[in-house]
Design a protein around this motif. Structure first.
Motif, PDB file in Angstrom:
ATOM      1  N   GLY A 110       0.813  -1.221   0.000  1.00 25.32           N
ATOM      2  CA  GLY A 110       0.000   0.000   0.000  1.00 25.32           C
ATOM      3  C   GLY A 110       0.841   1.263   0.000  1.00 25.32           C
ATOM      4  O   GLY A 110       0.502   2.245  -0.653  1.00 25.32           O
ATOM      5  N   TRP A 111       1.954   1.241   0.711  1.00 27.99           N
ATOM      6  CA  TRP A 111       2.856   2.399   0.756  1.00 27.99           C
ATOM      7  C   TRP A 111       3.409   2.680  -0.641  1.00 27.99           C
ATOM      8  O   TRP A 111       3.404   3.819  -1.099  1.00 27.99           O
ATOM      9  CB  TRP A 111       3.995   2.126   1.744  1.00 27.99           C
ATOM     10  N   TYR A 112       3.873   1.629  -1.304  1.00 31.46           N
ATOM     11  CA  TYR A 112       4.448   1.787  -2.647  1.00 31.46           C
ATOM     12  C   TYR A 112       3.406   2.256  -3.661  1.00 31.46           C
ATOM     13  O   TYR A 112       3.694   3.102  -4.509  1.00 31.46           O
ATOM     14  CB  TYR A 112       5.094   0.481  -3.115  1.00 31.46           C
ATOM     15  N   LEU A 113       2.201   1.713  -3.581  1.00 26.52           N
ATOM     16  CA  LEU A 113       1.145   2.136  -4.507  1.00 26.52           C
ATOM     17  C   LEU A 113       0.763   3.600  -4.293  1.00 26.52           C
ATOM     18  O   LEU A 113       0.507   4.324  -5.251  1.00 26.52           O
ATOM     19  CB  LEU A 113      -0.092   1.251  -4.355  1.00 26.52           C
ATOM     20  N   THR A 114       0.735   4.044  -3.050  1.00 27.46           N
ATOM     21  CA  THR A 114       0.396   5.437  -2.764  1.00 27.46           C
ATOM     22  C   THR A 114       1.471   6.376  -3.315  1.00 27.46           C
ATOM     23  O   THR A 114       1.153   7.405  -3.916  1.00 27.46           O
ATOM     24  CB  THR A 114       0.209   5.652  -1.256  1.00 27.46           C
ATOM     25  N   VAL A 115       2.730   6.019  -3.133  1.00 26.75           N
ATOM     26  CA  VAL A 115       3.822   6.832  -3.692  1.00 26.75           C
ATOM     27  C   VAL A 115       3.729   6.860  -5.218  1.00 26.75           C
ATOM     28  O   VAL A 115       3.850   7.920  -5.846  1.00 26.75           O
ATOM     29  CB  VAL A 115       5.200   6.306  -3.226  1.00 26.75           C
ATOM     30  N   LEU A 116       3.481   5.696  -5.825  1.00 25.73           N
ATOM     31  CA  LEU A 116       3.343   5.626  -7.287  1.00 25.73           C
ATOM     32  C   LEU A 116       2.190   6.503  -7.767  1.00 25.73           C
ATOM     33  O   LEU A 116       2.319   7.235  -8.751  1.00 25.73           O
ATOM     34  CB  LEU A 116       3.129   4.181  -7.732  1.00 25.73           C
ATOM     35  N   GLY A 117       1.057   6.442  -7.080  1.00 22.70           N
ATOM     36  CA  GLY A 117      -0.090   7.274  -7.456  1.00 22.70           C
ATOM     37  C   GLY A 117       0.227   8.754  -7.362  1.00 22.70           C
ATOM     38  O   GLY A 117      -0.153   9.540  -8.235  1.00 22.70           O
TER      39      GLY A 117
END
Length: 144
Positions: A110-117
């Motif tokens: 979830g952390w990585y997806l939020t940064v990517l978004g």
């Protein structure tokens, strides 16, 4: 036309990545810890799945981007929301000495997806800037 379609894809991809990333856990126990390592039994916001705490602020920023998407808004809201959404998870990791890339608790999906978004929204806003600057120059009138 193609640039506008690419921009729409970036905004949609960023919005989906932030929404899914905000829902998924941001922290997990470091799998590289030795078997005899003592892991504190404590719960921090971001360790469980679901929307809680700061997730609503991130989703609100993305909602604002989507709401103002069609409006000819003069402030580059995509860049502001995108950078804020990408920087907040990085700041979140500095919240405690137990968080980090080699700490007791490491970033989860979830952390990585939020940064990517956040990065995708920032890129979409960056692509919007030249047309915004051109529009501002075209509407400026010389003073006499």
């Amino acid at each position: 036309m193609v640039a506008e379609l690419g921009n729409k894809i970036l905004v949609a991809g960023g919005a989906v990545a932030v929404a899914v990333g905000a829902y998924l856990p941001w922290l997990r126990t470091n799998p590289n810890l030795p078997p005899d390592a003592e892991v504190p039994t404590i719960y921090y916001t971001g360790m469980g799945a679901g929307f809680e705490g700061f997730d609503f602020a991130l989703l609100g920023a993305v909602g604002l981007v989507l709401l103002l998407r069609g409006a000819s808004f003069r402030i580059p809201i995509r860049i502001v929301a995108g950078v804020g959404t990408a920087v907040f998870p990085v700041y979140y990791l500095s919240y405690s000495t137990l968080f980090g890339f080699s700490a007791t608790f490491v970033p989860a999906l979830g952390w990585y997806l939020t940064v990517l978004g956040g990065i995708l929204l920032s890129v979409a806003g960056g692509l919007q800037l030249p047309s915004l600057i051109h529009r501002l120059k075209a509407t400026a009138t010389p003073r006499e």
